[in-house]
Motif scaffolding. Sequence first.
Motif, PDB file in Angstrom:
ATOM      1  N   PHE A  33      -6.965  98.203  57.980  1.00 11.58           N
ATOM      2  CA  PHE A  33      -7.875  98.234  56.599  1.00 11.58           C
ATOM      3  C   PHE A  33      -7.740  96.952  56.066  1.00 11.58           C
ATOM      4  O   PHE A  33      -8.814  96.435  55.541  1.00 11.58           O
ATOM      5  N   THR A  36      -9.756  94.201  57.979  1.00  9.10           N
ATOM      6  CA  THR A  36     -11.327  94.629  57.831  1.00  9.10           C
ATOM      7  C   THR A  36     -11.701  94.047  56.566  1.00  9.10           C
ATOM      8  O   THR A  36     -12.816  93.320  56.440  1.00  9.10           O
ATOM      9  N   ALA A  37     -11.087  94.488  55.496  1.00  7.05           N
ATOM     10  CA  ALA A  37     -11.420  94.036  54.067  1.00  7.05           C
ATOM     11  C   ALA A  37     -11.699  92.708  53.963  1.00  7.05           C
ATOM     12  O   ALA A  37     -12.506  91.901  53.395  1.00  7.05           O
ATOM     13  N   GLN A  38     -10.808  91.888  54.461  1.00  8.89           N
ATOM     14  CA  GLN A  38     -10.851  90.564  54.477  1.00  8.89           C
ATOM     15  C   GLN A  38     -11.926  89.807  55.209  1.00  8.89           C
ATOM     16  O   GLN A  38     -12.676  88.851  54.806  1.00  8.89           O
ATOM     17  N   THR A  47     -16.646  91.016  46.784  1.00 12.91           N
ATOM     18  CA  THR A  47     -15.632  92.122  46.937  1.00 12.91           C
ATOM     19  C   THR A  47     -16.576  93.348  46.892  1.00 12.91           C
ATOM     20  O   THR A  47     -16.081  94.290  46.648  1.00 12.91           O
ATOM     21  N   VAL A  51     -15.774 101.654  50.701  1.00 10.08           N
ATOM     22  CA  VAL A  51     -14.952 102.315  51.253  1.00 10.08           C
ATOM     23  C   VAL A  51     -15.499 102.627  52.639  1.00 10.08           C
ATOM     24  O   VAL A  51     -14.711 102.343  53.697  1.00 10.08           O
ATOM     25  N   ILE A  54     -15.544  99.882  55.068  1.00 12.67           N
ATOM     26  CA  ILE A  54     -14.389  99.531  55.610  1.00 12.67           C
ATOM     27  C   ILE A  54     -13.782 100.449  56.706  1.00 12.67           C
ATOM     28  O   ILE A  54     -13.439  99.908  57.648  1.00 12.67           O
ATOM     29  N   SER A  58     -13.375  99.146  60.574  1.00  9.84           N
ATOM     30  CA  SER A  58     -12.051  99.363  61.048  1.00  9.84           C
ATOM     31  C   SER A  58     -11.911 100.343  62.172  1.00  9.84           C
ATOM     32  O   SER A  58     -10.766 100.555  62.975  1.00  9.84           O
ATOM     33  N   LYS A  72     -10.591 101.768  46.753  1.00 13.62           N
ATOM     34  CA  LYS A  72     -10.823 100.554  46.881  1.00 13.62           C
ATOM     35  C   LYS A  72      -9.985  99.468  45.973  1.00 13.62           C
ATOM     36  O   LYS A  72      -9.544  98.562  46.408  1.00 13.62           O
ATOM     37  N   LEU A  75      -6.593  98.827  47.522  1.00 13.34           N
ATOM     38  CA  LEU A  75      -6.807  97.976  48.533  1.00 13.34           C
ATOM     39  C   LEU A  75      -6.940  96.495  48.294  1.00 13.34           C
ATOM     40  O   LEU A  75      -6.140  95.863  48.751  1.00 13.34           O
ATOM     41  N   LEU A  76      -7.797  96.415  47.243  1.00 10.15           N
ATOM     42  CA  LEU A  76      -8.074  94.909  46.914  1.00 10.15           C
ATOM     43  C   LEU A  76      -6.778  94.180  46.192  1.00 10.15           C
ATOM     44  O   LEU A  76      -6.449  93.095  46.180  1.00 10.15           O
TER      45      LEU A  76
END
Length: 226
Positions: A33, A36-38, A47, A51, A54, A58, A72, A75-76
């Motif tokens: 996760f 994937t966010a990166q 940003t 979600v 993501i 992923s 979210k 996660l951030l």
Amino acid sequence: MTDVSEGPAWRQRAVERSIRAVRQRAEQRVQRFLDTAQELIAEKGTTDFTVQEIVDRSEQSLRSFYQHFDGKHELLLALFEDALATSAARIREAAAAEPEPIQRLKVAVEMLYESSRPDPDVQRPLFNDFALQLLVKHPAEVTAAHVPLLTLFTELIEDAAKEGTISSDRPRRLAALVMQTTMFTAQANGAAIAGHTTPVTAEEVWRFCIGGISDRPAKSRPARKK
């Protein structure tokens, strides 16, 4: 006397092995996760993603996401904390190469300054956008995220104070002041202040910081040559 309630050793080993396997799988899902966010941040330069994006990218489930993150924001926040921890480790390693405590502190201040400066050629939405939102809405989370850096700077100031180079009074508070001065000056760099548009340098920030926390009276310092 053996506590029979703990069960035989083989049972304990089996349970511990199972727990390790579950933990490892959970860590792998969490990392997917985060990775994937990166990727999404790098692609979008922001940003601003969902979600569901993501989850889809992923190839994991929405249920799995919410098993590990409240949303979210969390996660951030994890990415933000990881980035600061990585930065602290990098600064610590570079500073450790210097033989003198005061030089280790100087390296740390200058590296923190350079890493905090906005780069027009590099998009850093996690710091430029998300961090500002955190500072306004969740200041306690910002404080917690900066603990690795604060711990490092406190240690460096304590080491320098032992040699009598700088003040030994409340090193953690001094560390916080040095960090805030360095980071906020870096983030404001380039803005016209009192008509001066020449960017502030890392060396200038260091001289300002050491002047503020030095244990020597200002009059004892030699005047700068013009």
